[in-house]
Structures are given as C-alpha cells and as structure tokens.
Scaffold this motif. Structure first.
Motif, mmCIF file in Angstrom:
data_model
loop_
_atom_site.group_PDB
_atom_site.id
_atom_site.type_symbol
_atom_site.label_atom_id
_atom_site.label_comp_id
_atom_site.label_asym_id
_atom_site.label_seq_id
_atom_site.Cartn_x
_atom_site.Cartn_y
_atom_site.Cartn_z
ATOM 1 N N TRP A 31 61.917 70.479 102.189
ATOM 2 C CA TRP A 31 62.955 69.656 102.791
ATOM 3 C C TRP A 31 63.384 70.275 104.106
ATOM 4 N N ILE A 32 63.612 69.443 105.087
ATOM 5 C CA ILE A 32 64.071 69.883 106.395
ATOM 6 C C ILE A 32 65.422 69.232 106.645
ATOM 7 N N GLU A 33 66.443 70.037 106.911
ATOM 8 C CA GLU A 33 67.757 69.491 107.234
ATOM 9 C C GLU A 33 67.835 69.280 108.738
ATOM 10 N N ILE A 34 68.251 68.084 109.126
ATOM 11 C CA ILE A 34 68.252 67.688 110.530
ATOM 12 C C ILE A 34 69.663 67.284 110.936
ATOM 13 N N GLY A 35 70.086 67.758 112.086
ATOM 14 C CA GLY A 35 71.356 67.317 112.668
ATOM 15 C C GLY A 35 71.073 66.161 113.612
ATOM 16 N N VAL A 36 71.703 65.014 113.377
ATOM 17 C CA VAL A 36 71.480 63.819 114.195
ATOM 18 C C VAL A 36 72.742 63.569 115.016
ATOM 19 N N LYS A 46 66.616 55.871 106.449
ATOM 20 C CA LYS A 46 65.923 56.369 105.270
ATOM 21 C C LYS A 46 64.550 55.705 105.170
ATOM 22 N N GLY A 47 63.509 56.506 104.871
ATOM 23 C CA GLY A 47 62.148 56.010 104.748
ATOM 24 C C GLY A 47 61.348 56.113 106.037
ATOM 25 N N GLN A 48 62.019 56.415 107.139
ATOM 26 C CA GLN A 48 61.357 56.524 108.435
ATOM 27 C C GLN A 48 60.454 57.755 108.490
ATOM 28 N N ILE A 49 59.302 57.607 109.110
ATOM 29 C CA ILE A 49 58.387 58.725 109.334
ATOM 30 C C ILE A 49 58.780 59.361 110.668
ATOM 31 N N ILE A 50 58.960 60.684 110.639
ATOM 32 C CA ILE A 50 59.311 61.411 111.857
ATOM 33 C C ILE A 50 58.302 62.535 112.072
ATOM 34 N N GLN A 51 58.294 63.087 113.261
ATOM 35 C CA GLN A 51 57.452 64.239 113.550
ATOM 36 C C GLN A 51 58.346 65.455 113.731
ATOM 37 N N ARG A 61 53.955 68.179 112.465
ATOM 38 C CA ARG A 61 53.663 67.565 111.162
ATOM 39 C C ARG A 61 54.517 66.319 110.992
ATOM 40 N N GLU A 62 54.089 65.437 110.123
ATOM 41 C CA GLU A 62 54.875 64.251 109.798
ATOM 42 C C GLU A 62 55.731 64.521 108.574
ATOM 43 N N ALA A 63 56.938 63.950 108.579
ATOM 44 C CA ALA A 63 57.855 64.062 107.454
ATOM 45 C C ALA A 63 58.517 62.700 107.261
ATOM 46 N N THR A 64 59.073 62.479 106.073
ATOM 47 C CA THR A 64 59.746 61.222 105.758
ATOM 48 C C THR A 64 61.233 61.481 105.541
ATOM 49 N N VAL A 65 62.079 60.701 106.201
ATOM 50 C CA VAL A 65 63.519 60.817 106.020
ATOM 51 C C VAL A 65 63.855 60.308 104.617
ATOM 52 N N GLN A 75 83.868 67.805 114.589
ATOM 53 C CA GLN A 75 83.789 68.819 115.639
ATOM 54 C C GLN A 75 82.459 68.790 116.381
ATOM 55 N N THR A 76 81.375 68.676 115.639
ATOM 56 C CA THR A 76 80.049 68.765 116.269
ATOM 57 C C THR A 76 79.510 67.396 116.699
ATOM 58 N N ARG A 77 80.087 66.301 116.149
ATOM 59 C CA ARG A 77 79.620 64.933 116.404
ATOM 60 C C ARG A 77 78.174 64.755 115.941
ATOM 61 N N VAL A 78 77.835 65.441 114.842
ATOM 62 C CA VAL A 78 76.478 65.406 114.292
ATOM 63 C C VAL A 78 76.533 64.928 112.844
ATOM 64 N N ALA A 79 75.595 64.041 112.475
ATOM 65 C CA ALA A 79 75.436 63.597 111.094
ATOM 66 C C ALA A 79 74.261 64.376 110.494
ATOM 67 N N ARG A 80 74.166 64.342 109.186
ATOM 68 C CA ARG A 80 73.145 65.109 108.479
ATOM 69 C C ARG A 80 72.065 64.192 107.926
ATOM 70 N N ALA A 81 70.812 64.607 108.119
ATOM 71 C CA ALA A 81 69.671 63.906 107.528
ATOM 72 C C ALA A 81 68.771 64.943 106.878
ATOM 73 N N ILE A 82 68.017 64.506 105.869
ATOM 74 C CA ILE A 82 67.045 65.385 105.225
ATOM 75 C C ILE A 82 65.697 64.665 105.233
ATOM 76 N N ALA A 83 64.668 65.392 105.642
ATOM 77 C CA ALA A 83 63.306 64.842 105.657
ATOM 78 C C ALA A 83 62.449 65.689 104.710
ATOM 79 N N GLU A 84 61.495 65.019 104.080
ATOM 80 C CA GLU A 84 60.589 65.673 103.137
ATOM 81 C C GLU A 84 59.232 65.862 103.817
ATOM 82 N N LEU A 85 58.760 67.073 103.763
ATOM 83 C CA LEU A 85 57.493 67.418 104.398
ATOM 84 C C LEU A 85 56.414 67.560 103.355
#
Length: 85
Positions: A31-36, A46-51, A61-65, A75-85
C-alpha cells in the motif's frame, strides 16, 4: 513465504527460547499512502490506475487507488489516498 524485514540477531549471538529474531512480511501487495492537494481532488477517484515512481530506483509502476478520503487536513490542505501496488 515472505521477506525478512527486520533482524534482531547478531552473528554468534546465543538465542533464548521464545526470542523473536526475525520479522517476516508478505510483500506481494503493498500500500502506498498519497497526499492529494485540495486542487487535485477532482482528478482522483477510487479504482483509478495511477503511476508511482520509486525515488531510490526511479522505477515506474502502476498502482490502483483503493481508498480516497474527501476530508482535507485544515493545515496542510491535503487529503489522503491509498493505492495498492
């Protein structure tokens, strides 16, 4: 099967019964935690393919949200996403 991710043992060390000497993890799925940033939230779902790029090897590499939170940190104005590699 797994990969050794931690070793708590030195060469020649005596081991007592019950002591943990290795930690083994199943790395077949990561799992990759991503700040959006808030301005990019409309571009991810959700379900989107990302690089994703490994910063050490520069391998792409490709991963799926698999999770996307619509909640933005105040404070950071960032949301959290997780992608599966």
């Amino acid at each position: 099967a797994g990969t050794v991710v931690e070793r708590d043992l030195s060469p020649g060390e005596l081991v007592a019964a019950g002591k943990e000497v290795y930690a083994i993890a199943d790395l077949s799925t990561l799992w990759i935690e991503i700040g959006v940033h808030s301005q990019d939230m409309a571009n991810i779902q959700k379900g989107q393919i990302i690089q994703v790029r490994n910063p050490q090897t520069q391998q792409l590499r490709e991963a799926t949200v698999i999770y996307f939170s619509p909640i933005v940190d105040g404070q950071t104005r960032v949301a959290r996403a997780i992608a599966e590699l």
